[in-house]
Enzyme design. Structure first.
Site, PDB file in Angstrom:
ATOM      1  N   LYS A   1       0.826  -1.204   0.000  1.00 13.11           N
ATOM      2  CA  LYS A   1       0.000   0.000   0.000  1.00 13.11           C
ATOM      3  C   LYS A   1       0.865   1.262   0.000  1.00 13.11           C
ATOM      4  CE  LYS A   1      -3.721  -2.432   2.428  1.00 13.11           C
ATOM      5  NZ  LYS A   1      -4.611  -2.430   3.600  1.00 13.11           N
TER       6      LYS A   1
ATOM      7  N   TYR B   1     -12.122  -2.883  -3.166  1.00 14.49           N
ATOM      8  CA  TYR B   1     -12.650  -3.003  -1.801  1.00 14.49           C
ATOM      9  C   TYR B   1     -14.178  -3.015  -1.763  1.00 14.49           C
ATOM     10  CZ  TYR B   1      -8.036  -2.494   0.399  1.00 14.49           C
ATOM     11  OH  TYR B   1      -6.749  -2.701   0.828  1.00 14.49           O
TER      12      TYR B   1
ATOM     13  N   PHE C   1     -15.294   3.071   7.508  1.00 12.60           N
ATOM     14  CA  PHE C   1     -13.941   3.503   7.127  1.00 12.60           C
ATOM     15  C   PHE C   1     -13.694   3.409   5.615  1.00 12.60           C
ATOM     16  CE2 PHE C   1     -13.732  -0.992   8.467  1.00 12.60           C
ATOM     17  CZ  PHE C   1     -13.179  -1.592   7.339  1.00 12.60           C
TER      18      PHE C   1
ATOM     19  N   ARG D   1      -0.901 -15.015   3.976  1.00 13.55           N
ATOM     20  CA  ARG D   1      -1.598 -14.284   5.045  1.00 13.55           C
ATOM     21  C   ARG D   1      -0.814 -14.353   6.348  1.00 13.55           C
ATOM     22  NH1 ARG D   1      -6.279 -11.222   4.430  1.00 13.55           N
ATOM     23  NH2 ARG D   1      -7.283 -12.186   6.226  1.00 13.55           N
TER      24      ARG D   1
ATOM     25  N   THR E   1      -4.828  -8.195  10.345  1.00 13.96           N
ATOM     26  CA  THR E   1      -5.209  -6.898   9.776  1.00 13.96           C
ATOM     27  C   THR E   1      -4.849  -5.743  10.696  1.00 13.96           C
ATOM     28  OG1 THR E   1      -7.045  -7.952   8.622  1.00 13.96           O
ATOM     29  CG2 THR E   1      -7.134  -5.562   8.830  1.00 13.96           C
TER      30      THR E   1
ATOM     31  N   ARG F   1       3.098  -6.915   9.063  1.00 11.14           N
ATOM     32  CA  ARG F   1       2.369  -5.876   9.809  1.00 11.14           C
ATOM     33  C   ARG F   1       2.843  -5.813  11.256  1.00 11.14           C
ATOM     34  NH1 ARG F   1      -3.372  -7.728   7.307  1.00 11.14           N
ATOM     35  NH2 ARG F   1      -3.495  -6.345   5.497  1.00 11.14           N
TER      36      ARG F   1
ATOM     37  N   ASN G   1      -1.709  -0.137   7.214  1.00 12.33           N
ATOM     38  CA  ASN G   1      -1.128  -1.435   7.576  1.00 12.33           C
ATOM     39  C   ASN G   1      -0.224  -2.062   6.507  1.00 12.33           C
ATOM     40  OD1 ASN G   1      -3.172  -2.160   5.859  1.00 12.33           O
ATOM     41  ND2 ASN G   1      -4.179  -3.583   7.265  1.00 12.33           N
TER      42      ASN G   1
ATOM     43  N   HIS H   1      -1.621  -5.579   1.608  1.00  9.70           N
ATOM     44  CA  HIS H   1      -2.867  -6.335   1.474  1.00  9.70           C
ATOM     45  C   HIS H   1      -2.546  -7.711   0.910  1.00  9.70           C
ATOM     46  CE1 HIS H   1      -6.929  -7.503   0.126  1.00  9.70           C
ATOM     47  NE2 HIS H   1      -6.324  -7.911  -0.978  1.00  9.70           N
TER      48      HIS H   1
ATOM     49  N   GLU I   1      -9.128 -10.951  -7.509  1.00  9.59           N
ATOM     50  CA  GLU I   1      -8.239  -9.793  -7.405  1.00  9.59           C
ATOM     51  C   GLU I   1      -7.164  -9.812  -8.490  1.00  9.59           C
ATOM     52  OE1 GLU I   1      -9.019  -9.264  -2.597  1.00  9.59           O
ATOM     53  OE2 GLU I   1      -7.031  -9.922  -3.252  1.00  9.59           O
TER      54      GLU I   1
HETATM   55  P1  CMP Z   1      -6.779  -5.134   3.944  1.00  7.04           P
HETATM   56  O1  CMP Z   1      -6.158  -6.438   4.235  1.00  7.04           O
HETATM   57  O2  CMP Z   1      -6.320  -4.399   2.742  1.00  7.04           O
HETATM   58  O3  CMP Z   1      -8.353  -5.336   3.844  1.00  7.04           O
HETATM   59  C1  CMP Z   1      -9.260  -4.306   4.130  1.00  7.04           C
HETATM   60  C2  CMP Z   1      -8.610  -3.102   4.705  1.00  7.04           C
HETATM   61  O4  CMP Z   1      -9.477  -2.228   5.363  1.00  7.04           O
HETATM   62  C3  CMP Z   1      -7.620  -3.529   5.778  1.00  7.04           C
HETATM   63  O5  CMP Z   1      -6.526  -4.164   5.199  1.00  7.04           O
HETATM   64  C4  CMP Z   1      -7.365  -2.208   6.477  1.00  7.04           C
HETATM   65  O6  CMP Z   1      -6.380  -1.442   5.820  1.00  7.04           O
HETATM   66  C5  CMP Z   1      -8.712  -1.527   6.336  1.00  7.04           C
HETATM   67  N1  CMP Z   1      -9.437  -1.556   7.590  1.00  7.04           N
HETATM   68  C6  CMP Z   1      -9.993  -2.633   8.186  1.00  7.04           C
HETATM   69  N2  CMP Z   1     -10.577  -2.287   9.333  1.00  7.04           N
HETATM   70  C7  CMP Z   1     -10.379  -0.946   9.476  1.00  7.04           C
HETATM   71  C8  CMP Z   1     -10.746  -0.003  10.454  1.00  7.04           C
HETATM   72  N3  CMP Z   1     -11.427  -0.357  11.541  1.00  7.04           N
HETATM   73  N4  CMP Z   1     -10.362   1.267  10.268  1.00  7.04           N
HETATM   74  C9  CMP Z   1      -9.674   1.628   9.176  1.00  7.04           C
HETATM   75  N5  CMP Z   1      -9.293   0.773   8.200  1.00  7.04           N
HETATM   76  C10 CMP Z   1      -9.653  -0.498   8.354  1.00  7.04           C
END
Ligand code: CMP
Length: 144
Positions: free
Chosen positions: A10, A50, A58, A86, A92, A103, A113, A116, A127
């Site tokens: 990211k 997404y 969010f 993963r 996450t 992470r 984070n 992805h 994807e």
């Molecule tokens: P990712 O694995 O890319 O999948 C969905 C993304 O949403 C996740 O990583 C985070 O970057 C984001 N995300 C998930 N939960 C939250 C949250 N509570 N607040 C902000 N971003 C979030």
């Protein structure tokens, strides 16, 4: 071809100079890099990636963040690369991610984070098709 997963570094990961670190971890684990590009995505594209999260509070911020700078989109291949990938990525929420994961080692904020990774073989297929509509070149000879 073996199992494939979609991994995206990211904008925060790119900006912080973590591209090499991420690639290195996947390479050293034993996975094969099958496709890679550094790109700026459009808002509509990020919303598509997404789409499952469109009702989350969010979502808007997440999309803004993904379009805020270039991302590195990759396809990695290997044994159980979706689930094992993963594990390399970590939980996450970086505060819950174990040290030793990407992470867990490099992030503290769920909204920043670093990376992805596809959460299922089915989503990996979707994807990869979304991010690499041009297709993926095969490695020459049977290197793996
Ligand atoms: P990712 O694995 O890319 O999948 C969905 C993304 O949403 C996740 O990583 C985070 O970057 C984001 N995300 C998930 N939960 C939250 C949250 N509570 N607040 C902000 N971003 C979030």
């Amino acid at each position: 071809a073996g199992e494939q997963t979609f991994i995206m570094i990211k904008p925060d990961g790119v900006q912080r100079g973590l591209i090499g670190e991420v690639i290195s971890r996947f390479e050293k684990k034993g996975f094969y890099l099958k496709a890679m590009k550094l790109i700026n995505v459009e808002k509509s594209f990020a919303e598509k990636h997404y789409a499952d999260l469109s009702s989350k509070p969010f979502f808007g911020g997440l999309v803004e963040y993904i379009v805020s700078g270039p991302v590195v989109a990759m396809v990695w291949e290997g044994k159980q690369v979706v689930s094992t990938g993963r594990k390399l990525v970590g939980a996450t929420n970086p505060l819950a991610a174990e040290p030793g994961t990407i992470r867990g080692d490099f992030a503290v904020d769920i909204g920043r984070n670093v990376i992805h990774g596809s959460d299922s073989v089915e989503n990996a297929r979707k994807e990869i098709a979304l991010w690499f509509p041009e297709g993926i070149a095969e490695w020459r000879s049977n290197q793996h």
